[in-house]
Design a protein around this motif. Sequence first.
Motif, PDB file in Angstrom:
ATOM      1  N   ILE A 116      49.549  41.320  28.070  1.00 54.46           N
ATOM      2  CA  ILE A 116      48.593  41.441  28.639  1.00 54.46           C
ATOM      3  C   ILE A 116      48.292  42.216  28.315  1.00 54.46           C
ATOM      4  N   VAL A 117      46.557  41.885  28.251  1.00 53.28           N
ATOM      5  CA  VAL A 117      45.248  42.778  28.025  1.00 53.28           C
ATOM      6  C   VAL A 117      44.659  43.158  28.752  1.00 53.28           C
ATOM      7  N   VAL A 118      44.876  44.751  29.066  1.00 56.84           N
ATOM      8  CA  VAL A 118      44.295  45.154  30.380  1.00 56.84           C
ATOM      9  C   VAL A 118      42.873  46.464  30.329  1.00 56.84           C
ATOM     10  N   LEU A 119      41.641  45.760  30.884  1.00 57.20           N
ATOM     11  CA  LEU A 119      40.948  46.496  30.014  1.00 57.20           C
ATOM     12  C   LEU A 119      40.016  46.501  32.103  1.00 57.20           C
ATOM     13  N   GLY A 120      38.491  47.989  31.782  1.00 54.31           N
ATOM     14  CA  GLY A 120      38.022  48.876  32.712  1.00 54.31           C
ATOM     15  C   GLY A 120      37.396  49.378  32.146  1.00 54.31           C
ATOM     16  N   ILE A 122      47.041  37.188  29.455  1.00 55.68           N
ATOM     17  CA  ILE A 122      46.961  37.193  30.394  1.00 55.68           C
ATOM     18  C   ILE A 122      46.281  38.597  30.470  1.00 55.68           C
ATOM     19  N   PHE A 123      45.275  38.457  31.898  1.00 54.51           N
ATOM     20  CA  PHE A 123      44.336  40.041  31.276  1.00 54.51           C
ATOM     21  C   PHE A 123      44.182  40.492  33.001  1.00 54.51           C
ATOM     22  N   LEU A 124      44.601  41.574  32.371  1.00 54.31           N
ATOM     23  CA  LEU A 124      44.556  42.701  34.137  1.00 54.31           C
ATOM     24  C   LEU A 124      43.374  43.610  34.058  1.00 54.31           C
ATOM     25  N   LEU A 125      42.487  43.334  34.730  1.00 53.27           N
ATOM     26  CA  LEU A 125      40.983  43.735  34.779  1.00 53.27           C
ATOM     27  C   LEU A 125      41.412  44.494  35.811  1.00 53.27           C
ATOM     28  N   LEU A 137      33.059  47.930  38.941  1.00 52.17           N
ATOM     29  CA  LEU A 137      32.908  46.684  39.174  1.00 52.17           C
ATOM     30  C   LEU A 137      32.008  45.876  38.934  1.00 52.17           C
ATOM     31  N   ASN A 138      30.846  45.944  38.387  1.00 54.03           N
ATOM     32  CA  ASN A 138      30.115  45.634  37.500  1.00 54.03           C
ATOM     33  C   ASN A 138      30.534  45.320  36.069  1.00 54.03           C
ATOM     34  N   GLU A 139      31.253  46.168  35.200  1.00 54.20           N
ATOM     35  CA  GLU A 139      32.333  45.930  34.578  1.00 54.20           C
ATOM     36  C   GLU A 139      33.099  44.798  34.261  1.00 54.20           C
ATOM     37  N   VAL A 140      34.228  45.512  34.947  1.00 49.67           N
ATOM     38  CA  VAL A 140      34.551  43.814  35.352  1.00 49.67           C
ATOM     39  C   VAL A 140      33.776  42.760  35.659  1.00 49.67           C
ATOM     40  N   HIS A 141      32.960  42.852  36.374  1.00 55.65           N
ATOM     41  CA  HIS A 141      32.558  41.048  35.900  1.00 55.65           C
ATOM     42  C   HIS A 141      31.864  41.112  34.748  1.00 55.65           C
ATOM     43  N   GLU A 142      31.389  41.661  33.885  1.00 56.02           N
ATOM     44  CA  GLU A 142      31.123  41.288  33.119  1.00 56.02           C
ATOM     45  C   GLU A 142      32.290  40.815  31.997  1.00 56.02           C
ATOM     46  N   PRO A 179      33.364  27.607  32.108  1.00 52.74           N
ATOM     47  CA  PRO A 179      33.996  28.850  31.974  1.00 52.74           C
ATOM     48  C   PRO A 179      35.843  28.473  31.633  1.00 52.74           C
ATOM     49  N   ALA A 180      35.796  28.546  30.976  1.00 52.82           N
ATOM     50  CA  ALA A 180      37.989  28.078  30.774  1.00 52.82           C
ATOM     51  C   ALA A 180      38.273  28.696  32.332  1.00 52.82           C
ATOM     52  N   ARG A 181      39.954  28.337  32.560  1.00 54.11           N
ATOM     53  CA  ARG A 181      40.169  28.663  33.241  1.00 54.11           C
ATOM     54  C   ARG A 181      41.493  29.721  32.012  1.00 54.11           C
ATOM     55  N   VAL A 182      41.596  30.979  33.130  1.00 55.71           N
ATOM     56  CA  VAL A 182      42.305  31.625  32.266  1.00 55.71           C
ATOM     57  C   VAL A 182      43.234  33.014  33.281  1.00 55.71           C
ATOM     58  N   PRO A 183      43.943  32.516  33.103  1.00 59.10           N
ATOM     59  CA  PRO A 183      44.821  34.629  33.616  1.00 59.10           C
ATOM     60  C   PRO A 183      44.509  35.592  33.601  1.00 59.10           C
ATOM     61  N   VAL A 184      43.637  35.371  34.539  1.00 53.17           N
ATOM     62  CA  VAL A 184      43.022  37.306  35.206  1.00 53.17           C
ATOM     63  C   VAL A 184      43.477  37.641  36.105  1.00 53.17           C
ATOM     64  N   VAL A 185      43.751  38.571  36.800  1.00 57.36           N
ATOM     65  CA  VAL A 185      44.158  39.495  38.162  1.00 57.36           C
ATOM     66  C   VAL A 185      43.489  40.882  38.282  1.00 57.36           C
ATOM     67  N   ILE A 186      42.632  40.842  39.388  1.00 57.78           N
ATOM     68  CA  ILE A 186      41.539  41.807  38.660  1.00 57.78           C
ATOM     69  C   ILE A 186      42.322  43.018  40.169  1.00 57.78           C
ATOM     70  N   CYS A 187      41.799  44.720  39.978  1.00 59.58           N
ATOM     71  CA  CYS A 187      42.704  45.054  40.774  1.00 59.58           C
ATOM     72  C   CYS A 187      41.360  45.943  40.738  1.00 59.58           C
ATOM     73  N   GLY A 188      41.595  46.661  41.955  1.00 54.52           N
ATOM     74  CA  GLY A 188      40.586  47.765  42.507  1.00 54.52           C
ATOM     75  C   GLY A 188      41.600  48.516  43.298  1.00 54.52           C
ATOM     76  N   ASN A 189      41.383  49.609  41.968  1.00 56.92           N
ATOM     77  CA  ASN A 189      42.599  50.068  42.208  1.00 56.92           C
ATOM     78  C   ASN A 189      41.810  52.178  42.477  1.00 56.92           C
TER      79      ASN A 189
END
Length: 340
Positions: A103-107, A174-177, A187-192, A210-220
């Motif tokens: 699981i890669v976490v980015l933001g 799996i990606f957690l943005l 939020l703009n950075e997460v979009h990029e 766009p490829a189908r990738v398991p991505v979950v977006i989290c507004g913290n």
Amino acid sequence: MNTTEKFYLPVDGIFEMFSSLTGHHHQSSVTHAALTSEHQHPKVKGMGLIKTVKKCWRQQDKKIGESRSSSSGNRQVSTDRLSKRSVDHLELGLTKPQNCHRIVVLGAPKVGKTKILHRFLGKEFEESYEPTTEDFHRKLFHIGGETYQIDLLDASSERDFPAKRRLTVLTGDIFLLVFSLDDKESLNEVHELLNEIKAAKAKLQKIKPPARVPVVICGNKADLDSRRALRRSDVGEILGEGATFFETSAKTGAGLEAMFRAVATLGGLPDETSPSQHQIVPILTYQSLCGQQQQRGRRSGRAPCAAVDPLARRPSFTSDLRLVLGSSTKKPKPEKCQIQ
């Protein structure tokens, strides 16, 4: 002290220091006997003393392990030895390749990525903030007689290194943005990042983006309602209505359980990987459990449990590069990697 001078440590009194720092009280007499028999001089070179101590400890650990094995009537490995290295169940053949995930976490910085990871690892929330350069964790699960290995990579240091970040993206399953609800720029950075992930995966898989990738977006930081700069409608407008989005608070825990369940579902993981669905056990207990499973077969009636490997380190970039090269079966020349 002159650098050319030799450093000496007195033998008498050094054993108490080693015992207090390491807890090897049961070995001090053996170590002392070994040293005094080999070094009758009251002073021994510092590095020579350390090497001798380590050698005696290893020999004593081996004897203790053999004694435990013979007394119990099985081939269990000494728990003292098990605790001294990281646990990679894929390399040991204890976990199936399809049960190993990254699981890669980015933001953006200061959005709460590390705090969310700590929640997944079973840790409590801490108010203090320390900038994360790169944080790698490994959580091991025992669920329904199967073992799972989940590596978590907080790749904050790769924000300003596109090529390095691209390699991380290509090795992620799996990606957690994460962005902050009080910061529109995050939020703009997460979009990029979302577009970058889809494009990189599409190029690796030789398909049209766009490829189908398991991505979950989290507004913290949903607990900071008075400072909120973004509403759900704003998020949908920027990311699109099809994005898997959750509002969370790493401080209060609100929304985290639903978000973790979505990560499990999209990534093909059991629901029991969610923090509330399993019990955290010490790493030695987990290793002992896996040893019993290997000897006696699967035991599906055991309650789900997990352990955090305290010695886990991120695989080298060379290993990641080989993983990327091996994952693209359609490339005629494997040396042409897609990270450039």
